[in-house]
Design a protein around this motif. Structure first.
Motif, short mmCIF file in Angstrom:
data_model
loop_
_atom_site.label_atom_id
_atom_site.label_comp_id
_atom_site.label_asym_id
_atom_site.label_seq_id
_atom_site.Cartn_x
_atom_site.Cartn_y
_atom_site.Cartn_z
N ALA A 1 15.62 -7.15 -3.47
CA ALA A 1 15.07 -7.03 -5.02
C ALA A 1 13.87 -8.12 -4.90
CB ALA A 1 16.54 -7.55 -5.87
N ASP A 2 14.21 -9.44 -4.21
CA ASP A 2 13.17 -10.44 -4.22
C ASP A 2 11.93 -9.93 -3.67
OD1 ASP A 2 14.84 -12.04 -5.52
OD2 ASP A 2 15.44 -13.31 -3.39
N LEU A 3 11.97 -9.16 -2.48
CA LEU A 3 11.04 -8.62 -1.86
C LEU A 3 10.09 -7.61 -2.75
CD1 LEU A 3 9.02 -8.14 0.63
CD2 LEU A 3 10.69 -6.41 1.32
N GLN A 4 10.76 -6.75 -3.47
CA GLN A 4 10.29 -5.59 -4.14
C GLN A 4 9.61 -6.16 -5.54
OE1 GLN A 4 13.73 -3.06 -4.90
NE2 GLN A 4 12.72 -1.68 -3.68
N ALA A 5 10.13 -7.31 -6.02
CA ALA A 5 9.56 -8.04 -7.07
C ALA A 5 8.06 -8.77 -6.75
CB ALA A 5 10.38 -9.05 -7.37
N ASP A 6 8.02 -9.30 -5.22
CA ASP A 6 6.92 -9.85 -4.91
C ASP A 6 5.73 -8.80 -4.65
OD1 ASP A 6 5.04 -11.56 -3.53
OD2 ASP A 6 6.32 -11.90 -1.85
N ALA B 1 0.79 -1.07 0.10
CA ALA B 1 0.03 -0.06 0.13
C ALA B 1 0.81 1.33 -0.09
CB ALA B 1 -1.01 0.08 1.19
N LEU B 2 2.04 1.00 0.13
CA LEU B 2 3.00 2.35 0.17
C LEU B 2 3.45 2.69 -1.22
CD1 LEU B 2 5.59 1.08 2.73
CD2 LEU B 2 4.07 3.02 3.08
N ASP B 3 3.78 3.95 -1.66
CA ASP B 3 4.31 4.39 -2.73
C ASP B 3 5.72 3.97 -2.98
OD1 ASP B 3 5.91 6.18 -1.69
OD2 ASP B 3 4.24 7.41 -1.35
N ASP B 4 6.17 3.88 -4.11
CA ASP B 4 7.53 3.30 -4.50
C ASP B 4 8.49 3.96 -3.69
OD1 ASP B 4 6.42 1.69 -6.40
OD2 ASP B 4 6.86 2.77 -7.94
N ILE B 5 8.59 5.36 -3.34
CA ILE B 5 9.46 6.03 -2.61
C ILE B 5 9.55 5.59 -1.15
CG2 ILE B 5 10.32 8.26 -1.81
CD1 ILE B 5 9.43 9.33 -4.49
N SER B 6 8.34 5.59 -0.57
CA SER B 6 8.19 5.28 0.48
C SER B 6 8.48 3.63 0.98
CB SER B 6 6.73 5.43 1.16
OG SER B 6 6.26 6.66 1.03
N LEU B 7 8.26 2.88 0.10
CA LEU B 7 8.60 1.55 0.23
C LEU B 7 10.12 1.28 0.30
CD1 LEU B 7 8.11 -1.43 0.20
CD2 LEU B 7 7.92 -1.36 -2.38
N GLU B 8 10.84 1.94 -0.80
CA GLU B 8 12.08 1.89 -0.84
C GLU B 8 12.74 2.49 0.28
OE1 GLU B 8 16.17 1.47 -2.26
OE2 GLU B 8 14.21 0.92 -3.17
N ALA B 9 12.21 3.43 1.32
CA ALA B 9 12.95 3.98 2.23
C ALA B 9 12.77 3.00 3.37
CB ALA B 9 12.07 5.35 2.75
N ARG B 10 11.73 2.36 3.36
CA ARG B 10 11.28 1.32 4.61
C ARG B 10 12.52 0.09 4.44
NH1 ARG B 10 6.06 1.97 7.81
NH2 ARG B 10 5.31 3.84 7.12
N VAL B 11 12.50 -0.56 3.22
CA VAL B 11 13.16 -1.72 3.04
C VAL B 11 14.60 -1.74 2.60
CG1 VAL B 11 10.93 -2.89 2.52
CG2 VAL B 11 12.34 -2.00 0.44
#
Length: 261
Positions: free
Chosen positions: A178-183, A151-161
């Motif tokens: 990378a595996d998580l982002q693909a999922d 539910a996060l946008d790409d920028i927020s997701l990148e910052a978290r993970v």
């Protein structure tokens, strides 16, 4: 008031919390001398502690220099209350989902890179699982957590993970960002997340994201059960039910917990 402080003043945080209690529970705003007489702190130390609390917005002073609860406490209380309301709003939808599937249903909210379980409706044939209300689990290897991350946008997701340290709970756990982002990309495309024994061996689930319009609530709802009973076919069968439950919860959030400005 003295009883509030006893047993809690051994550390700095305990002393600060005792001061907040003292001021917040007082019938009227307190002068420095009033606090000094009840705090058992040296004058200089007390002055510094009160100054820090005022700077952080946890306390404030009126025109006469008296101390009273700060607006930040109100903000924190409001957020906490909203989350309690969120659980109440979600509860009938969780129970319906449990009745539809017969398996355990979870409600979890995203906090940083963890998911905190807010509610759990046990299945008809309960299986021992790690999840309990109040427990935290890694978001990257749980259905509820991955759904919430989606539910996060790409920028927020990148910052978290980006700085995540991945622990291999099972052979199916994600090992890299990378595996998580693909999922996560796949989860966004289909509207639901799967946990196929990623956090606990023998436990599978399907989950869907929940997000309030203002983004203050990032959560997920899931159906979970043992792998021998919750087959891949069952997960696919329940996916529309889980998505529908998440959508219904979000609709209720809009109508009952929407902006009150």
């Amino acid at each position: 008031m003295g009883d509030i402080r006893r047993g809690r003043e051994t550390g700095t945080l305990g002393k600060l919390m005792a001061l907040i209690d003292l001021v917040a529970l007082a019938d009227d705003p307190m002068r420095f001398t009033d606090i000094l007489s009840q705090s058992d702190q040296p004058r200089g130390t007390l002055h510094r502690q009160l100054s820090h609390l005022v700077e952080e917005g946890l306390l404030e002073t009126d025109r006469d220099g008296r101390y009273l609860p700060g607006i930040r406490l109100l903000n924190l209380a409001s957020r906490s209350w909203a989350r309690n309301e969120f659980r109440t709003v979600a509860e009938p939808h969780l129970r319906l989902l449990q009745a539809q599937t017969g398996e355990t249903v979870h409600l979890g909210v995203l906090r940083g890179t963890e998911v905190i379980y807010l509610d759990k409706v046990e299945g008809r044939q309960s299986v021992r699982m790690y999840s309990e209300i109040g427990n935290a689990s890694p978001a990257y290897c749980t259905g509820v957590g991955k759904a919430a991350l989606s539910a996060l946008d790409d920028i927020s997701l990148e910052a978290r993970v980006s700085g995540l340290q991945f622990h291999a709970y099972t052979e199916h756990t994600h090992r890299s960002v990378a595996d998580l982002q693909a999922d996560i990309a796949a989860i966004r495309a289909r509207g639901c997340a799967f946990d196929r024994e990623e956090h606990e061996n023998g436990i599978c689930c399907v989950a869907a994201p929940i997000r309030s319009d203002d983004g203050d609530i990032l959560a997920g709802v899931s159906v979970t059960g043992p792998a021998y009973r919750v087959t891949p076919e069952k997960l696919q069968e329940w996916a529309p039910l889980v998505r529908a439950a998440a959508a219904a919860i979000m609709q209720d959030i809009r109508s009952r917990l929407g902006p009150r400005r």
